[in-house]
Write a protein that holds these residues in place. Sequence first.
Motif, PDB file in Angstrom:
ATOM      1  N   UNK A 115       0.831  -1.212   0.000  1.00  0.00           N
ATOM      2  CA  UNK A 115       0.000   0.000   0.000  1.00  0.00           C
ATOM      3  C   UNK A 115       0.863   1.259   0.000  1.00  0.00           C
ATOM      4  N   UNK A 116       1.897   1.266   0.835  1.00  0.00           N
ATOM      5  CA  UNK A 116       2.765   2.426   0.918  1.00  0.00           C
ATOM      6  C   UNK A 116       3.508   2.646  -0.396  1.00  0.00           C
ATOM      7  N   UNK A 117       3.942   1.555  -1.003  1.00  0.00           N
ATOM      8  CA  UNK A 117       4.610   1.675  -2.304  1.00  0.00           C
ATOM      9  C   UNK A 117       3.669   2.262  -3.349  1.00  0.00           C
ATOM     10  N   UNK A 171       7.918 -14.699 -11.809  1.00  0.00           N
ATOM     11  CA  UNK A 171       7.686 -14.334 -10.413  1.00  0.00           C
ATOM     12  C   UNK A 171       8.819 -13.455  -9.913  1.00  0.00           C
ATOM     13  N   UNK A 172       8.448 -12.416  -9.203  1.00  0.00           N
ATOM     14  CA  UNK A 172       9.428 -11.531  -8.573  1.00  0.00           C
ATOM     15  C   UNK A 172       9.175 -11.558  -7.071  1.00  0.00           C
ATOM     16  N   UNK A 173      10.170 -12.012  -6.318  1.00  0.00           N
ATOM     17  CA  UNK A 173       9.983 -12.169  -4.882  1.00  0.00           C
ATOM     18  C   UNK A 173       9.732 -10.829  -4.196  1.00  0.00           C
ATOM     19  N   UNK A 174       8.765 -10.853  -3.298  1.00  0.00           N
ATOM     20  CA  UNK A 174       8.481  -9.696  -2.448  1.00  0.00           C
ATOM     21  C   UNK A 174       9.060  -9.920  -1.056  1.00  0.00           C
ATOM     22  N   UNK A 175       8.736 -11.110  -0.465  1.00  0.00           N
ATOM     23  CA  UNK A 175       9.164 -11.354   0.917  1.00  0.00           C
ATOM     24  C   UNK A 175       9.206 -12.845   1.174  1.00  0.00           C
ATOM     25  N   UNK A 276       5.972 -14.530  -0.808  1.00  0.00           N
ATOM     26  CA  UNK A 276       5.001 -13.675  -1.494  1.00  0.00           C
ATOM     27  C   UNK A 276       5.716 -13.093  -2.705  1.00  0.00           C
ATOM     28  N   UNK A 277       5.025 -13.067  -3.839  1.00  0.00           N
ATOM     29  CA  UNK A 277       5.665 -12.666  -5.101  1.00  0.00           C
ATOM     30  C   UNK A 277       4.713 -11.851  -5.965  1.00  0.00           C
ATOM     31  N   UNK A 278       5.303 -11.018  -6.828  1.00  0.00           N
ATOM     32  CA  UNK A 278       4.568 -10.458  -7.950  1.00  0.00           C
ATOM     33  C   UNK A 278       4.576 -11.520  -9.040  1.00  0.00           C
ATOM     34  N   UNK A 279       3.406 -11.882  -9.549  1.00  0.00           N
ATOM     35  CA  UNK A 279       3.287 -12.845 -10.629  1.00  0.00           C
ATOM     36  C   UNK A 279       2.762 -12.120 -11.857  1.00  0.00           C
ATOM     37  N   UNK A 297       9.698  -0.604  -7.633  1.00  0.00           N
ATOM     38  CA  UNK A 297       9.589  -1.451  -6.439  1.00  0.00           C
ATOM     39  C   UNK A 297      10.978  -1.783  -5.900  1.00  0.00           C
ATOM     40  N   UNK A 298      11.899  -2.116  -6.798  1.00  0.00           N
ATOM     41  CA  UNK A 298      13.276  -2.413  -6.369  1.00  0.00           C
ATOM     42  C   UNK A 298      13.901  -1.210  -5.663  1.00  0.00           C
ATOM     43  N   UNK A 299      13.685  -0.016  -6.214  1.00  0.00           N
ATOM     44  CA  UNK A 299      14.216   1.194  -5.587  1.00  0.00           C
ATOM     45  C   UNK A 299      13.606   1.398  -4.200  1.00  0.00           C
ATOM     46  N   UNK A 300      12.317   1.168  -4.123  1.00  0.00           N
ATOM     47  CA  UNK A 300      11.569   1.317  -2.872  1.00  0.00           C
ATOM     48  C   UNK A 300      12.141   0.419  -1.777  1.00  0.00           C
ATOM     49  N   UNK A 301      12.430  -0.831  -2.125  1.00  0.00           N
ATOM     50  CA  UNK A 301      12.966  -1.789  -1.162  1.00  0.00           C
ATOM     51  C   UNK A 301      14.433  -1.512  -0.869  1.00  0.00           C
ATOM     52  N   UNK A 302      15.168  -1.016  -1.865  1.00  0.00           N
ATOM     53  CA  UNK A 302      16.576  -0.673  -1.642  1.00  0.00           C
ATOM     54  C   UNK A 302      16.712   0.472  -0.632  1.00  0.00           C
TER      55      UNK A 302
END
Length: 317
Positions: A115-117, A171-175, A276-279, A297-302
């Motif tokens: 949600x924050x992203x 799939x892109x891993x979230x957590x 949990x992943x983006x599919x 998203x990658x920038x957000x997590x970095x």
Amino acid sequence: MKTNTDAVLSAKSLRYFLQLIDSMSYTQAAQILGITQPALTQQIKKLERAVGSPLFGQMGKKLYLTNAGLKMEETAKALFSTVNNAVDSIQQYTKSDTGAISLGILSTVEARVIDQFLIEFNQKYPDITLHVGFYNRTELWDKLDNNQLDLAVLYLPDHNATVKNMKQYMAKQIYSESVVFLTHDPEDKFDKMTHHRWVTYPKDYYLPQIVHRFYAGQFVDGKLSTPVTFTSPYQLIKFAEQTDYDTYVSKSFYKAHQAEIALSPVDIKDETNFESCFIYRKNKSEIPRLANFLKEWDKFIDERDYDSRLKNVKVSI
């Protein structure tokens, strides 16, 4: 009579024609178009020769559209509208900062970080329309399979996925997740808890299937006693806290709400690991706005990792 379609469909001739309709004056139209009056007259005559009929008549000094002119006006506007819509559609498809993104999220996923992203992404790219919905697992796979979603947030591995061809997805891993078992007595051991009554998700939900896959051998008769089920983790926690039932939730949910949960987690030797992943379909990664979404998203997590963001979630159950 053979029609000169090249002349009819000349963008320049049609643009000049529509400008003359707006002005109803050769002199004014030529000035607006930045050409000479003879050049404008030549383009109009070219159209008239192509259709074989006058497009304009004249009463005194005033121009008016003939029936052929009215029909040509309708046609010219429709053609320009079609071209403009096509260009707009192509630009929305090829640009990274316009268009729409449809995102489906598994209803049991702890989505506060996502949600924050989405808030930050929207602030950075206000011209991208976001369509976000929460669905159960079957609905998400069905919508992905029928191309009704660009992206979905799901748990993997999913041995019960109903998708027709898993090879078409990425799939892109979230957590990295696990199951957190919660009980009333902090001294309880898991083998003792298996004899308790439980409030859990319905059996066709992902977490019960993961728990059964990993721990069925430790349950009485191979299954937990679950006389009550809820589809929401908030309801699971509240019900368990006000009864003697035990429950379990995902690690991300527990970390996000740990301060508000009165139950105690139980240490487990062998954790149930899943993700949990983006599919998304493989071809979706070629769409600039979707590639940009995942890059952001990658920038957000970095900037701050997922665990840190979970611990800073300001919500209460």
